[in-house]
Write a protein that holds these residues in place. Structure first.
Motif, PDB file in Angstrom:
ATOM      1  N   GLU A   1       0.829  -1.205   0.000  1.00  0.00           N
ATOM      2  CA  GLU A   1       0.000   0.000   0.000  1.00  0.00           C
ATOM      3  C   GLU A   1       0.867   1.260   0.000  1.00  0.00           C
ATOM      4  O   GLU A   1       0.518   2.258  -0.634  1.00  0.00           O
ATOM      5  CB  GLU A   1      -0.937  -0.023   1.197  1.00  0.00           C
ATOM      6  CG  GLU A   1      -1.982  -1.130   1.101  1.00  0.00           C
ATOM      7  CD  GLU A   1      -3.000  -1.098   2.234  1.00  0.00           C
ATOM      8  OE1 GLU A   1      -2.683  -0.484   3.276  1.00  0.00           O
ATOM      9  OE2 GLU A   1      -4.078  -1.685   2.063  1.00  0.00           O
ATOM     10  N   PHE A   2       2.005   1.218   0.695  1.00  0.00           N
ATOM     11  CA  PHE A   2       2.912   2.359   0.707  1.00  0.00           C
ATOM     12  C   PHE A   2       3.480   2.604  -0.691  1.00  0.00           C
ATOM     13  O   PHE A   2       3.552   3.741  -1.157  1.00  0.00           O
ATOM     14  CB  PHE A   2       4.043   2.117   1.701  1.00  0.00           C
ATOM     15  CG  PHE A   2       5.026   3.257   1.787  1.00  0.00           C
ATOM     16  CD1 PHE A   2       4.647   4.483   2.311  1.00  0.00           C
ATOM     17  CD2 PHE A   2       6.325   3.097   1.339  1.00  0.00           C
ATOM     18  CE1 PHE A   2       5.553   5.532   2.390  1.00  0.00           C
ATOM     19  CE2 PHE A   2       7.234   4.139   1.416  1.00  0.00           C
ATOM     20  CZ  PHE A   2       6.852   5.365   1.940  1.00  0.00           C
ATOM     21  N   ALA A   3       3.875   1.540  -1.363  1.00  0.00           N
ATOM     22  CA  ALA A   3       4.414   1.681  -2.722  1.00  0.00           C
ATOM     23  C   ALA A   3       3.382   2.300  -3.654  1.00  0.00           C
ATOM     24  O   ALA A   3       3.700   3.177  -4.470  1.00  0.00           O
ATOM     25  CB  ALA A   3       4.863   0.322  -3.244  1.00  0.00           C
ATOM     26  N   ALA A   4       2.134   1.846  -3.510  1.00  0.00           N
ATOM     27  CA  ALA A   4       1.073   2.409  -4.348  1.00  0.00           C
ATOM     28  C   ALA A   4       0.843   3.881  -4.024  1.00  0.00           C
ATOM     29  O   ALA A   4       0.620   4.707  -4.921  1.00  0.00           O
ATOM     30  CB  ALA A   4      -0.221   1.617  -4.166  1.00  0.00           C
ATOM     31  N   ALA A   5       0.931   4.232  -2.737  1.00  0.00           N
ATOM     32  CA  ALA A   5       0.663   5.609  -2.311  1.00  0.00           C
ATOM     33  C   ALA A   5       1.720   6.584  -2.815  1.00  0.00           C
ATOM     34  O   ALA A   5       1.408   7.759  -3.090  1.00  0.00           O
ATOM     35  CB  ALA A   5       0.567   5.668  -0.788  1.00  0.00           C
TER      36      ALA A   5
END
Length: 245
Positions: A155-159
């Motif tokens: 989720e961090f990578a996507a954000a």
């Protein structure tokens, strides 16, 4: 007050008798066998937690302060041995609170014993979901389930993908997992989030047990250049992967 006492027992023998202001925790750890390294780490982590709690004066129950002490038996990395020794802790040593053994197979093996004897057990390690029997009301988890392990990273990578000039659904993920129940559920969680987040999995490799070389996977990484590379296995897997990466 006396400091917490430790009884590390491999071949058997009595544990130290707790005073009336001590609570004895019991568990088994693989001090020998295939999971020796992780068993030693598990022992040390439990000891660190106990020491820190006792350094702060223990814990309060209805106005009375208690300190912790622990008894460990070595289970030789064998689930049936772990089951036998958890029974010994309960029946012979009178331990009323169990710390979960290391490894999901050992945890599964002892669940029936703690349920039958109505003794609470804290699972300090994540257990493969199909082995999860915590609904018995006596086993309590403090770790994420395997499918959630990499969720924050994904989720961090996507954000932050826009900071790299990419949309979230343009991210390319690579995974390498061992072929055991735990690691395969980590893999299932990754693939589920690939679909949920709209990302792409460009490498999905399976690592053999006790592998020592992941050069084949790393060559794919060099060629395909994924944005995120996730490796799931146990401690020896992580050490091998980190050194080769």
């Amino acid at each position: 007050m006396a400091a917490a006492g430790i009884a590390v027992t491999v071949g058997g023998g009595p544990i130290a008798v707790a005073s009336d202001d001590e609570v004895v925790l019991g568990t088994t750890v693989p001090l020998t066998g295939a999971h020796k390294r992780s068993g030693t780490d598990t022992h040390n982590r439990y000891e660190l937690a106990i020491r820190r709690i006792n350094e702060r004066g223990g814990f309060d129950v209805d106005g009375k302060r208690y300190r912790l002490t622990a008894c460990y038996y070595g289970d030789n990395s064998h689930p049936l041995k772990a089951q036998e020794l958890i029974g010994r802790l309960i029946y012979e040593d009178g331990v009323k609170f169990i710390l979960g053994p290391y490894h999901s197979v050992q945890n599964r093996a002892v669940l029936a014993t703690v349920k039958r004897n109505r003794v609470p057990m804290v699972d300090a390690h994540s257990i493969a979901q199909k082995q999860d029997n915590r609904r018995n009301g006596y086993a309590f988890a403090v770790a994420a389930t395997p499918d959630q392990y990499f969720m924050p990273a994904r989720e961090f990578a996507a954000a932050i993908s826009e900071g790299f000039g990419k949309a979230a659904n343009d991210l390319r993920i690579a995974i390498a997992t061992q072929d055991d129940a735990f690691s395969q559920q980590v893999r299932a969680g990754v693939l589920s989030d690939v679909r949920r987040l709209g990302t792409t999995c460009v490498i999905d490799d399976q690592l053999p047990e006790n592998f020592a070389d992941m050069s084949v996977t790393l060559e794919k990484i060099k060629a395909l250049k994924p944005d995120l590379f996730l490796v799931s296995g146990h401690e020896s897997t992580a050490i091998s992967a980190m050194s080769q990466i």
